[in-house]
Design a protein around this motif. Sequence first.
Motif, PDB file in Angstrom:
ATOM      1  N   GLY A  32       4.344  44.264  99.543  1.00 18.05           N
ATOM      2  CA  GLY A  32       5.177  43.073  99.364  1.00 18.05           C
ATOM      3  C   GLY A  32       4.487  41.827  99.876  1.00 18.05           C
ATOM      4  N   LEU A  33       3.935  41.927 101.066  1.00 21.12           N
ATOM      5  CA  LEU A  33       3.223  40.774 101.631  1.00 21.12           C
ATOM      6  C   LEU A  33       1.965  40.450 100.820  1.00 21.12           C
ATOM      7  N   GLY A  34       1.236  41.480 100.442  1.00 27.01           N
ATOM      8  CA  GLY A  34      -0.006  41.266  99.693  1.00 27.01           C
ATOM      9  C   GLY A  34       0.225  40.637  98.337  1.00 27.01           C
ATOM     10  N   GLU A  35       1.216  41.136  97.619  1.00 25.10           N
ATOM     11  CA  GLU A  35       1.500  40.566  96.300  1.00 25.10           C
ATOM     12  C   GLU A  35       2.020  39.141  96.411  1.00 25.10           C
ATOM     13  N   GLY A  36       2.762  38.866  97.462  1.00 23.71           N
ATOM     14  CA  GLY A  36       3.218  37.498  97.672  1.00 23.71           C
ATOM     15  C   GLY A  36       2.062  36.544  97.932  1.00 23.71           C
ATOM     16  N   GLN A  37       1.110  36.989  98.738  1.00 24.91           N
ATOM     17  CA  GLN A  37      -0.060  36.164  99.022  1.00 24.91           C
ATOM     18  C   GLN A  37      -0.893  35.954  97.759  1.00 24.91           C
ATOM     19  N   VAL A  38      -1.103  37.012  97.006  1.00 24.52           N
ATOM     20  CA  VAL A  38      -1.896  36.902  95.776  1.00 24.52           C
ATOM     21  C   VAL A  38      -1.232  35.951  94.787  1.00 24.52           C
ATOM     22  N   HIS A  41      -1.439  32.229  96.079  1.00 26.99           N
ATOM     23  CA  HIS A  41      -2.769  31.645  95.947  1.00 26.99           C
ATOM     24  C   HIS A  41      -3.177  31.487  94.483  1.00 26.99           C
ATOM     25  N   ALA A  42      -2.726  32.401  93.636  1.00 25.30           N
ATOM     26  CA  ALA A  42      -3.036  32.271  92.211  1.00 25.30           C
ATOM     27  C   ALA A  42      -2.332  31.050  91.618  1.00 25.30           C
ATOM     28  N   MET A  43      -1.076  30.843  91.998  1.00 20.70           N
ATOM     29  CA  MET A  43      -0.361  29.658  91.497  1.00 20.70           C
ATOM     30  C   MET A  43      -1.025  28.385  92.000  1.00 20.70           C
ATOM     31  N   ASP A  44      -1.471  28.406  93.227  1.00 21.07           N
ATOM     32  CA  ASP A  44      -2.166  27.251  93.782  1.00 21.07           C
ATOM     33  C   ASP A  44      -3.463  26.984  93.008  1.00 21.07           C
ATOM     34  N   ASN A  59      -7.106  37.996  86.949  1.00 19.68           N
ATOM     35  CA  ASN A  59      -7.514  38.464  88.272  1.00 19.68           C
ATOM     36  C   ASN A  59      -6.299  38.677  89.183  1.00 19.68           C
ATOM     37  N   MET A  60      -5.278  37.858  89.015  1.00 20.06           N
ATOM     38  CA  MET A  60      -4.068  38.014  89.822  1.00 20.06           C
ATOM     39  C   MET A  60      -3.371  39.333  89.492  1.00 20.06           C
ATOM     40  N   ILE A  61      -3.287  39.663  88.225  1.00 17.15           N
ATOM     41  CA  ILE A  61      -2.638  40.921  87.837  1.00 17.15           C
ATOM     42  C   ILE A  61      -3.427  42.114  88.359  1.00 17.15           C
ATOM     43  N   LEU A  62      -4.752  42.037  88.294  1.00 13.79           N
ATOM     44  CA  LEU A  62      -5.590  43.115  88.820  1.00 13.79           C
ATOM     45  C   LEU A  62      -5.402  43.253  90.327  1.00 13.79           C
TER      46      LEU A  62
END
Length: 86
Positions: A32-38, A41-44, A59-62
């Motif tokens: 949960g934390l990892g996917e939130g961070q990814v 940062h991807a949206m940014d 890359n975000m989906i991977l």
Amino acid sequence: MENGGYVGWGLYYLGKLLGAGIAMGIGAIGPGLGEGQVGAHAMDAMARQPELAGTIRTNMILADAIAETTGLYSLVVALILLFVLP
């Protein structure tokens, strides 16, 4: 004598169910934390460089799939605790 057997089996199932719940609960925190961070940062990155949105999305989906594997491992451990052990 008879009540001791019931108490023993009750404690066995209590430990089994508690262990499965803890394995799944703690195992779900990391993904949960990892996917939130990814995702954040991807949206940014997409906001800063819109021309690379397709590459960043791929890359975000991977990265989300890789982060989710620990949650799936926890699910497998919880299912083994629930159904495989006698």
